[in-house]
Write a protein that holds these residues in place. Structure first.
Motif, mmCIF file in Angstrom:
data_model
loop_
_atom_site.group_PDB
_atom_site.id
_atom_site.type_symbol
_atom_site.label_atom_id
_atom_site.label_comp_id
_atom_site.label_asym_id
_atom_site.label_seq_id
_atom_site.Cartn_x
_atom_site.Cartn_y
_atom_site.Cartn_z
ATOM 1 N N ASN A 254 -87.709 -27.881 7.649
ATOM 2 C CA ASN A 254 -86.980 -27.435 8.829
ATOM 3 C C ASN A 254 -87.733 -26.427 9.674
ATOM 4 N N LEU A 255 -88.947 -26.096 9.304
ATOM 5 C CA LEU A 255 -89.684 -25.096 10.062
ATOM 6 C C LEU A 255 -89.786 -25.493 11.529
ATOM 7 N N ILE A 256 -89.532 -24.531 12.393
ATOM 8 C CA ILE A 256 -89.734 -24.722 13.827
ATOM 9 C C ILE A 256 -91.128 -24.190 14.153
ATOM 10 N N ILE A 257 -91.941 -25.012 14.804
ATOM 11 C CA ILE A 257 -93.286 -24.590 15.201
ATOM 12 C C ILE A 257 -93.309 -24.474 16.715
ATOM 13 N N LEU A 258 -93.376 -23.235 17.208
ATOM 14 C CA LEU A 258 -93.477 -23.033 18.654
ATOM 15 C C LEU A 258 -94.846 -23.495 19.146
ATOM 16 N N ASN A 259 -94.964 -23.718 20.455
ATOM 17 C CA ASN A 259 -96.263 -24.156 20.963
ATOM 18 C C ASN A 259 -97.281 -23.022 21.007
ATOM 19 N N SER A 260 -96.873 -21.822 20.597
ATOM 20 C CA SER A 260 -97.818 -20.728 20.389
ATOM 21 C C SER A 260 -98.453 -20.781 19.009
ATOM 22 N N GLY A 261 -97.924 -21.688 18.139
ATOM 23 C CA GLY A 261 -98.448 -21.808 16.790
ATOM 24 C C GLY A 261 -97.655 -21.053 15.746
ATOM 25 N N HIS A 262 -96.666 -20.244 16.152
ATOM 26 C CA HIS A 262 -95.872 -19.497 15.182
ATOM 27 C C HIS A 262 -94.940 -20.440 14.423
ATOM 28 N N ASN A 263 -94.932 -20.309 13.097
ATOM 29 C CA ASN A 263 -94.028 -21.070 12.243
ATOM 30 C C ASN A 263 -92.800 -20.220 11.948
ATOM 31 N N ILE A 264 -91.621 -20.777 12.183
ATOM 32 C CA ILE A 264 -90.395 -19.986 12.079
ATOM 33 C C ILE A 264 -89.377 -20.733 11.238
ATOM 34 N N ALA A 265 -88.878 -20.069 10.199
ATOM 35 C CA ALA A 265 -87.763 -20.603 9.421
ATOM 36 C C ALA A 265 -86.479 -20.278 10.178
ATOM 37 N N PRO A 266 -85.690 -21.289 10.578
ATOM 38 C CA PRO A 266 -84.524 -21.006 11.421
ATOM 39 C C PRO A 266 -83.348 -20.389 10.679
ATOM 40 N N GLU A 267 -83.206 -20.691 9.384
ATOM 41 C CA GLU A 267 -81.997 -20.304 8.665
ATOM 42 C C GLU A 267 -81.694 -18.801 8.686
ATOM 43 N N PRO A 268 -82.662 -17.919 8.399
ATOM 44 C CA PRO A 268 -82.318 -16.493 8.411
ATOM 45 C C PRO A 268 -81.836 -15.999 9.772
ATOM 46 N N ILE A 269 -82.435 -16.520 10.855
ATOM 47 C CA ILE A 269 -82.016 -16.109 12.199
ATOM 48 C C ILE A 269 -80.614 -16.632 12.486
ATOM 49 N N GLU A 270 -80.365 -17.876 12.132
ATOM 50 C CA GLU A 270 -79.042 -18.470 12.344
ATOM 51 C C GLU A 270 -77.971 -17.692 11.594
ATOM 52 N N GLU A 271 -78.286 -17.294 10.367
ATOM 53 C CA GLU A 271 -77.310 -16.565 9.554
ATOM 54 C C GLU A 271 -76.999 -15.205 10.157
ATOM 55 N N LYS A 272 -78.016 -14.511 10.673
ATOM 56 C CA LYS A 272 -77.779 -13.191 11.281
ATOM 57 C C LYS A 272 -76.851 -13.305 12.486
ATOM 58 N N ILE A 273 -77.086 -14.319 13.316
ATOM 59 C CA ILE A 273 -76.248 -14.489 14.502
ATOM 60 C C ILE A 273 -74.840 -14.903 14.100
ATOM 61 N N ALA A 274 -74.742 -15.825 13.150
ATOM 62 C CA ALA A 274 -73.428 -16.315 12.727
ATOM 63 C C ALA A 274 -72.556 -15.203 12.152
#
Length: 561
Positions: free
Chosen positions: A438-458
């Motif tokens: 599920n890693l999101i890869i921005l076009n800057s090259g940063h790899n981001i796990a979405p789950e922790p961010i989603e949980e904080k907002i939720a």
């Protein structure tokens, strides 16, 4: 055969009076020769010996790119210290988590401010040492040898942290053998690019040195006869590139796509005759590219090259041979755009665990837009279950620091499981089709796990059914929020969460969706997990709207409201 570090130190010694590294400072350079860089390396090595740090200990580097960063990196490795390069813009809490994991003996920082936030996040952090404390003039010291301490091929030389699917940082260990093999491969490709030349390579660099590919580029330049020019102000990147007049430099898709959009927007503001010529020349090139040329295409293409394309190309200086691009997929149309201008874009593919590179376009043959090149020398690549790319060879890392279970999961029977899906054509060129995880890869090259961010907002939006982060291949993150949630509540939640995150993990825009996701509508699995591909497909228009020019302006206005 000498290892990579022995080769680098010998090359710097031969470059005694030649400039090897420089920083852009306004309209001038601050430069060091091979001897001057080795003198700084000597000071670092002397400090390490007097500090009690032993071979095999870890030391962290926390600073923007600079000549001094390079001196510390080389000096620490020469003394057998394991270098832990860190991103100076990373959130202090995340930096603390990485260093708690690897337990560095010392933290070398560019300035005190960089360490202050870390000290707040981790009061028990080891001692911080400023670059200037080590490199300031002092009483003459006995000169050490310009060779490194003896190193085994299996000795770890660096730990580079990358995010895992859980969002927790993982330390990728790279050893002497990994880097020795990789630098031989990059030298081979760069020799193919530069051909027979008596001048040192001109190389420009703006990406942080804590990235694996950046480290490989820096060390490759020190292995060869090169002049490496470091950016010091990203807001003046265009001016810095023109001043450096590079033969090549490393990019992420973000910059190339920004250049393309900038050119297209600038052309749209020019007189009708220029707009018409650009359009006709572009159409002629596109038809020629697919073998369907018309009678007047050669005329319009020649005119476009003479009056428009050449001027655009000259913004990169007069010595440019090619651009190198990696870290994330580059849109095929962007690669074709640069080919039209007469600028080859050589794509690379790899991960930190593969010492940065698995494939790299061969500069001697025409590139295939959308593909990332053939496998580099001495490694094997194949497709496994679910079309996952697996690789093996001397560039594969020995394991994650303190994570034997994670290491065993990705290293199976000598093959590294990349987590990427792909395909390979008859020419041996590889295409990356997507992420298995599920890693999101921005076009800057940063790899981001979405789950922790989603949980904080939720947690801040109790009325929300789901919060789903999107942004793969994009320039920033956005979220879809389902349920009876008001826009003001989402803005408040983002206002609370974003300051705790590094810039590339911040949420820049959002869309409200009243109906929640469920197994019945195909957007959740039976046990309640998100079907991310299905969500992206179902709401493609809403997601695209968050990234078009209007959506970007609205996001910016929210950020400054």
């Amino acid at each position: 055969m000498p290892n990579f570090l022995e080769t680098i130190l010998a090359q710097l010694k031969r470059a005694d009076g030649r400039v090897v590294l420089r920083e852009v400072c306004g309209d001038r350079f601050v430069s060091v020769t091979g001897r001057e860089l080795l003198d700084q390396v000597q000071l670092v090595r002397s400090f390490i010996r007097s500090s009690g740090v032993q071979p095999g200990d870890r030391c962290a580097l926390l600073a923007p790119n600079s000549v001094r960063w390079a001196a510390f990196h080389l000096g620490l490795m020469a003394e057998g210290v394991i270098v832990v390069p860190l991103y100076s813009r990373q959130a202090p809490a995340e930096l603390a988590a990485m260093m708690k994991d690897c337990q560095p003996r010392l933290i070398f920082a560019n300035d005190a401010a960089l360490g202050d936030g870390l000290a707040q996040a981790w009061p028990e952090a080891p001692s911080r040492v400023l670059f200037e404390e080590v490199l300031r003039p002092s009483a003459p010291q006995p000169r050490l040898s310009d060779t490194s301490n003896p190193r085994l091929d299996s000795d770890i030389v660096t730990i580079i942290y990358t995010s895992g699917t859980s969002g927790e940082p993982k330390g990728v260990c790279l050893n002497v053998s990994n880097l020795t093999h990789m630098l031989a491969c990059t030298t081979e490709r760069l020799d193919q690019l530069m051909g027979a030349t008596r001048e040192p390579d001109r190389v420009f660099h703006y990406l942080p040195f804590n990235f694996a590919a950046s480290t490989i580029l820096m060390l490759s330049c020190f292995t060869r006869e090169s002049v490496l020019t470091l950016s010091t102000d990203l807001s003046k990147l265009a001016d810095e590139i023109l001043l450096a007049t590079p033969n090549y430099f490393l990019n992420v898709p973000t910059l190339l796509e920004r250049v393309r959009r900038g050119v297209e927007e600038a052309i749209a503001k020019r007189p009708a005759a220029i707009r018409s010529l650009f359009s006709k020349a572009r159409t002629a090139w596109q038809r020629k590219h697919v073998g369907r040329g018309h009678a007047l295409d050669a005329f319009w293409l020649a005119l476009g090259r003479a009056l428009i394309f050449r001027n655009i190309r000259e913004r990169f200086g007069t010595h440019l041979r090619a651009l190198i691009c990696g870290s994330a997929p580059l849109a095929a149309e962007t690669q074709q755009f640069f080919l039209m201008l007469g600028i080859p874009v050589l794509q690379a593919y790899g991960l930190t665990e593969t010492t940065g590179i698995c494939t790299l376009d061969d500069p001697r043959v025409p590139v295939e837009p959308g593909y990332v090149g053939t496998a580099i020398t001495g490694i094997e690549m194949k497709l496994a279950e679910n079309e996952e790319i697996v690789v093996r060879g001397p560039h594969i890392f020995p394991g994650y620091w303190n994570r034997p279970e994670e290491t065993a999961r990705v290293l199976q029977d000598g093959w590294f499981h990349t987590g990427d899906q792909g395909e390979v054509n008859v020419r041996g060129n590889w295409r990356i089709s997507g992420r298995i995880k599920n890693l999101i890869i921005l076009n800057s090259g940063h790899n981001i796990a979405p789950e922790p961010i989603e949980e904080k907002i939720a947690r801040l939006l109790p009325a929300a059914h789901q919060v789903v982060a999107v942004g793969n291949g994009r320039g920033y993150l956005c979220v879809l929020v389902t349920g009876a949630v008001e826009s003001a509540a989402v803005q408040a939640a983002l206002g609370a969460v974003n300051p705790e995150l590094p810039h590339y993990r911040q949420i820049r825009n959002f869309t409200l969706i009243r109906d929640g996701f469920s197994p019945e509508n195909g957007l959740l699995t039976a046990n309640g997990k998100l079907r991310r591909d299905a969500i992206n497909a179902r709401y493609a228009s809403e997601i695209n709207a968050m990234y078009d020019s209007k959506g970007a302006r609205e996001a910016a206005s929210r950020q400054h409201a």
